[in-house]
Design a protein around this motif. Sequence first.
Motif, mmCIF file in Angstrom:
data_model
loop_
_atom_site.group_PDB
_atom_site.id
_atom_site.type_symbol
_atom_site.label_atom_id
_atom_site.label_comp_id
_atom_site.label_asym_id
_atom_site.label_seq_id
_atom_site.Cartn_x
_atom_site.Cartn_y
_atom_site.Cartn_z
ATOM 1 N N SER A 162 13.298 -4.271 -3.890
ATOM 2 C CA SER A 162 13.194 -5.404 -2.966
ATOM 3 C C SER A 162 13.438 -4.981 -1.527
ATOM 4 N N THR A 163 13.898 -3.749 -1.316
ATOM 5 C CA THR A 163 14.181 -3.303 0.050
ATOM 6 C C THR A 163 13.115 -2.355 0.588
ATOM 7 N N LEU A 164 12.032 -2.174 -0.149
ATOM 8 C CA LEU A 164 10.985 -1.256 0.300
ATOM 9 C C LEU A 164 10.353 -1.779 1.592
ATOM 10 N N ASN A 165 10.119 -0.876 2.523
ATOM 11 C CA ASN A 165 9.563 -1.331 3.801
ATOM 12 C C ASN A 165 8.600 -0.317 4.409
ATOM 13 N N ALA A 166 8.018 0.543 3.596
ATOM 14 C CA ALA A 166 7.063 1.512 4.128
ATOM 15 C C ALA A 166 5.711 0.873 4.427
ATOM 16 N N VAL A 167 5.395 -0.218 3.764
ATOM 17 C CA VAL A 167 4.138 -0.919 3.983
ATOM 18 C C VAL A 167 4.490 -2.352 4.341
ATOM 19 N N GLY A 169 3.553 -6.364 5.034
ATOM 20 C CA GLY A 169 2.590 -7.388 4.641
ATOM 21 C C GLY A 169 2.158 -7.316 3.196
ATOM 22 N N VAL A 170 2.918 -6.638 2.362
ATOM 23 C CA VAL A 170 2.594 -6.620 0.939
ATOM 24 C C VAL A 170 3.835 -7.063 0.179
ATOM 25 N N THR A 172 6.992 -7.065 -2.273
ATOM 26 C CA THR A 172 7.905 -6.045 -2.773
ATOM 27 C C THR A 172 8.382 -6.448 -4.161
ATOM 28 N N GLN A 181 9.403 4.992 -2.019
ATOM 29 C CA GLN A 181 8.526 4.830 -0.870
ATOM 30 C C GLN A 181 8.462 6.132 -0.097
ATOM 31 N N ALA A 182 7.397 6.258 0.680
ATOM 32 C CA ALA A 182 7.207 7.461 1.480
ATOM 33 C C ALA A 182 6.411 7.076 2.708
ATOM 34 N N SER A 183 6.565 7.868 3.769
ATOM 35 C CA SER A 183 5.830 7.538 4.989
ATOM 36 C C SER A 183 4.364 7.895 4.853
ATOM 37 N N THR B 265 -4.407 -6.978 8.009
ATOM 38 C CA THR B 265 -3.115 -6.970 7.328
ATOM 39 C C THR B 265 -2.922 -8.272 6.594
ATOM 40 N N PRO B 266 -3.560 -8.378 5.433
ATOM 41 C CA PRO B 266 -3.413 -9.626 4.703
ATOM 42 C C PRO B 266 -2.061 -9.680 4.003
ATOM 43 N N SER B 267 -1.552 -10.857 3.926
ATOM 44 C CA SER B 267 -0.297 -11.041 3.219
ATOM 45 C C SER B 267 -0.425 -12.274 2.364
ATOM 46 N N PRO B 268 0.033 -12.201 1.121
ATOM 47 C CA PRO B 268 -0.112 -13.362 0.263
ATOM 48 C C PRO B 268 0.662 -14.558 0.772
ATOM 49 N N SER B 306 8.212 -12.803 3.933
ATOM 50 C CA SER B 306 8.259 -11.455 3.384
ATOM 51 C C SER B 306 8.211 -10.429 4.508
ATOM 52 N N ALA B 307 7.435 -10.756 5.550
ATOM 53 C CA ALA B 307 7.319 -9.800 6.633
ATOM 54 C C ALA B 307 8.675 -9.593 7.303
ATOM 55 N N THR B 310 10.955 -7.488 4.987
ATOM 56 C CA THR B 310 10.595 -6.077 4.872
ATOM 57 C C THR B 310 10.832 -5.356 6.194
ATOM 58 N N THR B 316 11.800 1.677 9.241
ATOM 59 C CA THR B 316 10.597 1.994 8.447
ATOM 60 C C THR B 316 10.825 3.065 7.397
ATOM 61 N N ALA B 317 9.816 3.926 7.230
ATOM 62 C CA ALA B 317 9.865 4.824 6.083
ATOM 63 C C ALA B 317 10.845 5.965 6.298
#
Lengths: 219, 482
Positions: A162-167, A169-170, A172, A181-183, B265-268, B306-307, B310, B316-317
């Motif tokens: 639930s904490t993934l943030n590499a992408v 707008g999708v 989790t 996750q990875a960059s 950047t579609p988001s549900p 969600s945005a 996240t 970020t990564a």
Amino acid sequence: MSSDPTPPPTSHRRARSGGTGAPGRVRWRRFAVMFVPAAGVTALLLGLTASGALASSFSISGQQFKVSADSLSGTGFQQFGTLDNTTTSKIPVAESEIGSADLTNLCQSVATNLGPFGTWTLRITAGQGSTPVHADSLIIDANQLSGSTATFHNINIGQDASTLNAVSGVPTGVAGTFGQQASDVSISNLKQTAYSTSAGTFTLPGFSLSFSSSNNECF
Amino acid sequence: MATNSQHADPAGTLPAGPAVRDRGSGAMGLIGASWLRFRAWRRSRPFWAGIFLLVAGAELLLIPLPMDSIGLIVHIGIGGISGILIGAVLMVAGLLLWFHPVQRMFYSIVAVLLAIAALVASNLGGFLIGTILGVVGGSLGFAWTPLPPGTAPRRLWRRGPTTPADTGTTDFVSPGGVDVTDPQAATAGAGETAVDASDATPTTNTSAEPGWGRLDPSWGAAASRHTRPAPYYRTSHSRGTVIGGNIFAALLSLVTFGLINLSPTPSPTQSADPPAAAATPTPTPSGSPAAVTSPSPAASPGSSPSASTTSGGGTTATAGPSPGASPSPSPSPTPTGTAPPFALSTAQSTLTASSVSMTGFTYDGVVSVPTTAGPVQMMQFSASTLDLNGMQLAVTQGGATMTTTASSLDFSGHVVLYATQLSGDLLGIPLTITPSTPLATILQLLGQAGVSQLLPLTMTNVTTSQPFTSADGMTASALLIS
């Protein structure tokens, strides 16, 4: 109607049926007025898609299909486990999400058993040439994924899904579940057996779509 | 039979009634009557256009939305939503062509445009099938034209006695005939109606003229048909306008919204927007206090829940090894270790490897790492490289186990490993260390002394529980997730 035993003289009637006896009918010249330009626009859009100039949006779910690519290189990668509904059961899948992906020699196939009509395979290929297939916000739920080599950068394995943030707008995963996750990611000889996929934009340069009456899957 | 004769004979005064009734009163009178009724219903509207649009819509709808998993709509994103909406509108357009044929021009044009839009918006138009069916159906609806009033009933009466077998079979012929007699039927039919229209009203005469000129008058004719008494429309007309028109308009606006939102950047979660976004402009500040307060808070969390979560995780990564962002809730019990800046998974997971080689290996002590179920005591190890051979990672959650295997898995650069248990053979000596074993303390002391960093270590038959690994880079060979 059924009290009349005599079979009708069809040829005679067919000639008249278009214009007589019915309160309305299709006027074929008018049909052409709508159909010909619509078919032209459709062909134009297909041409633009095949040239890679126009992106399509994809969303398939509920049926097993196979995806293969000679190489995938993506920016922003995350993956977690979840369950996919199919028409028969719930299947555990690894949901892979890639923010922006380039795929060479992409192949996607669905084999459907149509009972008495045999097994038919729908197969789409694209990106064989110098221009790869490009997909944004690619989501694939695969219950099997393989690659001969896979390279990731800035990878975390075991992060709470639930904490993934590499992408962005999708969706989790559920809190507590196993995620990674990875960059960026690059995978060669990618093969996936998937149950649902979605991509906001998908350019398919050099795409071809074929139906065949046999099992003609990508792998 | 009474209702049937109403359908079959809209004028109601012509002598078609008795002829039809004679035929229907045979041995299979009931079936014949209902068939006649269906035929009359079918012929008085663009029936095949409706069929085509219903099939096209169902096809577009079912590819992203399998029948038994509505819940997946959360997963599928805007591509699937536009596919579902386009499919739904095509089906509604097909139904409206049946039940509200007066507006067939509008429904048909919308259907054709949406069928083409599906090519871009939904799985290449349902792998071309939905687009082709939709364009054909919309064109059929566009081309369907009622015969001028007066011609149809007279024909029925004229043909009734002479060709009695007529009623049962023309129906089967006409769908085929629609396809087969393409140009001939058009010209022949137009010729016939032109002849018949000579004794009909002048307005219908213009609409029956063959050729391109027919198009324009018929738009007017469709409008003027409202005022003319047309019994085979009237009953379904009022119902169709109110219900169907509203549904259609609502779905159409949803589709328009969905297509506009086909952003890269579609988001549900955007799917939840249309009602909220549509609601915001309408209530003006002068409205009721409830209307003023409710829309703005409802719209802002709905737009990006969600945005925000996240991206709210920040960094970020590359967040993995960076300790600066660590919002660790509790202070680490050891000074050397650092908790990761995000929650770790609590799923039951086990990493095994036939052999593990490490360089620059240190044990950093026991760290309280955050999870969604509260902090967990874990051992932290660091290495500059970590190479696993014959690795397998098994994760069990929700009653299902997913396994990742690789012939080799090589981590490099700022490798950090957290685990609740680590066991394996080190220099032939079996070891099992947990956060509470004294061994861990010894290892930590060794690590602080820099002993283990000097030489590469190799462990065999390694098993790690609840592992978390982060690294600057990772390369896997023969990777398989299943």
